[in-house]
Motif scaffolding. Sequence first.
Motif, PDB file in Angstrom:
ATOM      1  N   ASN A   2       0.728  -1.188  -0.217  1.00 15.38           N
ATOM      2  CA  ASN A   2      -0.184   0.226  -0.417  1.00 15.38           C
ATOM      3  C   ASN A   2       0.726   0.911  -0.442  1.00 15.38           C
ATOM      4  O   ASN A   2       1.537   1.533   1.386  1.00 15.38           O
ATOM      5  CB  ASN A   2      -1.181  -0.058   1.062  1.00 15.38           C
ATOM      6  CG  ASN A   2      -1.834  -1.110   1.047  1.00 15.38           C
ATOM      7  OD1 ASN A   2      -2.905  -1.454   0.355  1.00 15.38           O
ATOM      8  ND2 ASN A   2      -2.152  -2.077   2.670  1.00 15.38           N
ATOM      9  N   ILE A   3       1.109   2.115  -0.689  1.00 16.57           N
ATOM     10  CA  ILE A   3       1.713   3.995  -1.403  1.00 16.57           C
ATOM     11  C   ILE A   3       0.899   4.423  -1.524  1.00 16.57           C
ATOM     12  O   ILE A   3       0.111   4.624  -2.386  1.00 16.57           O
ATOM     13  CB  ILE A   3       2.836   3.534  -2.218  1.00 16.57           C
ATOM     14  CG1 ILE A   3       4.076   1.783  -2.575  1.00 16.57           C
ATOM     15  CG2 ILE A   3       3.478   4.112  -2.469  1.00 16.57           C
ATOM     16  CD1 ILE A   3       4.431   1.641  -2.915  1.00 16.57           C
ATOM     17  N   LEU A   4       0.858   5.052  -0.563  1.00 18.13           N
ATOM     18  CA  LEU A   4       0.284   7.172  -0.882  1.00 18.13           C
ATOM     19  C   LEU A   4       0.693   7.634  -1.182  1.00 18.13           C
ATOM     20  O   LEU A   4       1.713   8.043  -1.044  1.00 18.13           O
ATOM     21  CB  LEU A   4      -1.008   6.816   0.456  1.00 18.13           C
ATOM     22  CG  LEU A   4      -1.779   8.057   0.312  1.00 18.13           C
ATOM     23  CD1 LEU A   4      -2.852   8.072   0.328  1.00 18.13           C
ATOM     24  CD2 LEU A   4      -2.593   8.666   1.755  1.00 18.13           C
ATOM     25  N   ALA A   5       0.127   8.148  -2.848  1.00 15.18           N
ATOM     26  CA  ALA A   5       0.885   9.027  -3.308  1.00 15.18           C
ATOM     27  C   ALA A   5       0.164  10.883  -3.285  1.00 15.18           C
ATOM     28  O   ALA A   5      -1.053  10.260  -4.078  1.00 15.18           O
ATOM     29  CB  ALA A   5       1.464   8.681  -4.603  1.00 15.18           C
ATOM     30  N   PHE A   6       1.464  11.164  -3.348  1.00 13.87           N
ATOM     31  CA  PHE A   6       0.074  12.571  -3.679  1.00 13.87           C
ATOM     32  C   PHE A   6       1.600  13.908  -4.322  1.00 13.87           C
ATOM     33  O   PHE A   6       2.749  13.819  -3.953  1.00 13.87           O
ATOM     34  CB  PHE A   6      -0.307  13.419  -2.357  1.00 13.87           C
ATOM     35  CG  PHE A   6       0.467  13.662  -1.029  1.00 13.87           C
ATOM     36  CD1 PHE A   6       1.712  14.090  -0.685  1.00 13.87           C
ATOM     37  CD2 PHE A   6       1.168  11.466   0.153  1.00 13.87           C
ATOM     38  CE1 PHE A   6       2.134  14.611   0.933  1.00 13.87           C
ATOM     39  CE2 PHE A   6       1.847  12.062   1.068  1.00 13.87           C
ATOM     40  CZ  PHE A   6       2.237  13.201   0.875  1.00 13.87           C
ATOM     41  N   ASP A   7       1.014  15.265  -4.073  1.00 16.02           N
ATOM     42  CA  ASP A   7       1.834  15.801  -5.093  1.00 16.02           C
ATOM     43  C   ASP A   7       1.173  17.359  -4.803  1.00 16.02           C
ATOM     44  O   ASP A   7      -0.726  17.454  -5.160  1.00 16.02           O
ATOM     45  CB  ASP A   7       1.901  15.668  -6.709  1.00 16.02           C
ATOM     46  CG  ASP A   7       2.491  16.756  -6.821  1.00 16.02           C
ATOM     47  OD1 ASP A   7       3.722  16.784  -7.275  1.00 16.02           O
ATOM     48  OD2 ASP A   7       1.935  17.826  -8.142  1.00 16.02           O
ATOM     49  N   THR A   8       1.573  18.649  -5.062  1.00 14.86           N
ATOM     50  CA  THR A   8       1.205  19.282  -4.753  1.00 14.86           C
ATOM     51  C   THR A   8       2.110  20.661  -5.189  1.00 14.86           C
ATOM     52  O   THR A   8       1.968  21.874  -5.139  1.00 14.86           O
ATOM     53  CB  THR A   8       0.329  20.749  -3.521  1.00 14.86           C
ATOM     54  OG1 THR A   8       1.584  20.267  -2.490  1.00 14.86           O
ATOM     55  CG2 THR A   8      -0.472  19.210  -2.894  1.00 14.86           C
ATOM     56  N   SER A   9       2.903  20.171  -6.708  1.00 17.79           N
ATOM     57  CA  SER A   9       3.826  20.970  -6.848  1.00 17.79           C
ATOM     58  C   SER A   9       2.967  22.181  -7.681  1.00 17.79           C
ATOM     59  O   SER A   9       3.884  22.738  -8.293  1.00 17.79           O
ATOM     60  CB  SER A   9       4.527  20.184  -7.497  1.00 17.79           C
ATOM     61  OG  SER A   9       4.343  19.402  -8.876  1.00 17.79           O
ATOM     62  N   GLY A  10       1.800  21.911  -8.353  1.00 20.89           N
ATOM     63  CA  GLY A  10       0.903  22.834  -9.592  1.00 20.89           C
ATOM     64  C   GLY A  10       0.240  23.526  -8.625  1.00 20.89           C
ATOM     65  O   GLY A  10      -0.122  23.525  -7.451  1.00 20.89           O
ATOM     66  N   PRO A  11      -0.474  23.865  -9.966  1.00 20.35           N
ATOM     67  CA  PRO A  11      -1.582  24.832  -9.194  1.00 20.35           C
ATOM     68  C   PRO A  11      -3.222  23.528  -8.653  1.00 20.35           C
ATOM     69  O   PRO A  11      -4.503  23.664  -9.636  1.00 20.35           O
ATOM     70  CB  PRO A  11      -2.776  25.671 -10.148  1.00 20.35           C
ATOM     71  CG  PRO A  11      -2.103  25.033 -11.473  1.00 20.35           C
ATOM     72  CD  PRO A  11      -0.598  24.011 -10.852  1.00 20.35           C
ATOM     73  N   HIS A  12      -3.009  21.911  -8.453  1.00 20.97           N
ATOM     74  CA  HIS A  12      -3.449  21.266  -8.088  1.00 20.97           C
ATOM     75  C   HIS A  12      -3.240  20.626  -7.051  1.00 20.97           C
ATOM     76  O   HIS A  12      -2.363  21.293  -5.712  1.00 20.97           O
ATOM     77  CB  HIS A  12      -3.689  20.126  -9.438  1.00 20.97           C
ATOM     78  CG  HIS A  12      -2.186  19.842  -9.103  1.00 20.97           C
ATOM     79  ND1 HIS A  12      -1.168  20.048 -10.131  1.00 20.97           N
ATOM     80  CD2 HIS A  12      -1.395  19.164  -8.716  1.00 20.97           C
ATOM     81  CE1 HIS A  12      -0.451  19.715 -10.068  1.00 20.97           C
ATOM     82  NE2 HIS A  12       0.170  18.732  -8.776  1.00 20.97           N
ATOM     83  N   CYS A  13      -4.314  19.878  -6.256  1.00 20.93           N
ATOM     84  CA  CYS A  13      -4.027  18.596  -5.067  1.00 20.93           C
ATOM     85  C   CYS A  13      -3.883  17.447  -5.633  1.00 20.93           C
ATOM     86  O   CYS A  13      -5.220  17.080  -6.360  1.00 20.93           O
ATOM     87  CB  CYS A  13      -4.958  18.814  -4.177  1.00 20.93           C
ATOM     88  SG  CYS A  13      -4.312  18.499  -1.952  1.00 20.93           S
TER      89      CYS A  13
END
Length: 224
Positions: free
Chosen positions: A5-16
Motif C-alpha cells: 500500500n503506497i499513498l502518493a500525493f503532489d501539490t507542486s502545481g495548481p492542484h492537489c
Amino acid sequence: MTFANILAFDTSGPHCATALLQGDCVHGARVVEMKRGQAEALMPLLEETLAGRDLGWSDLDALAVGIGPGNFTGIRISVSAARGLALALGIPAVGVSNFEIMAHGNTARTLLVSLPAPREQVYLQLFRDGRPAGKPRLAALSDLPPDLGISSGTTVTGHLAKEIAAQTGGIAMPAALEDIPGRIARIARNRLEEHGAPTERPAPLYVRTADAAPPSDPPPVILP
C-alpha cells in the motif's frame, strides 16, 4: 519487504493530487485543480483516498511525493507532509520529480524532458534508458545550453518540445504532465523494490541557472 500500500500525493502545481497504489492497481486517483488552499485540502483528500479502500494510516507501507520543480510553496506543502507522516508512521517516503513523471513509460533511448518555468524559460533534464543522465537545468528557449547532450536521435518531450527539437536537431514528442499521482506511486514502488527504503528524506527540487547567485535570505524551515 513488500510495499503493498503506497499513498502518493503532489501539490507542486495548481492542484492537489492523490492516489493509492495497491499491487499493480491505482485506486482513488484524483487531481483537484486549485490555485491556492492546498495546505488545507491535502490531508482531507488523503484521508478520503484511504477511506475509499477501507484503509487507515497504519495500513500504509510507504509514501510517495512529488518534489517538483514547480510552485515553490506548493512543493513545500507536500514534502513537509510526507516527511511528517513518514516520521509519525515509521515508513519510508520517496520523492519523485516531475521530470521522472514525464519520462515514465517512455521507451526512447535518449530522452530530453522539458517543463515550463517562470519568465518564458524551461526546465530540462536528459534521460538515457529511462534513467537521469544529467542534472536538471534551467534555460531560456532562445539560449539553450550547448552541453545538453542532445544528438540527432534524441527524443524531446514536454513543454515546447517542437521548438526545442527544431533548435537541437532532436525528434519532438509533445506530451503533457498527466496521471501525476499514479505515476508517482509506480515510480516510488519501483525504486523501493530495486533499492529498498531511501536513507534520505524527500526534499524539494528547485532548479536554478548555472550562474545564479545563492539567496541572501535563509530558506523556510520544513520538517526534519
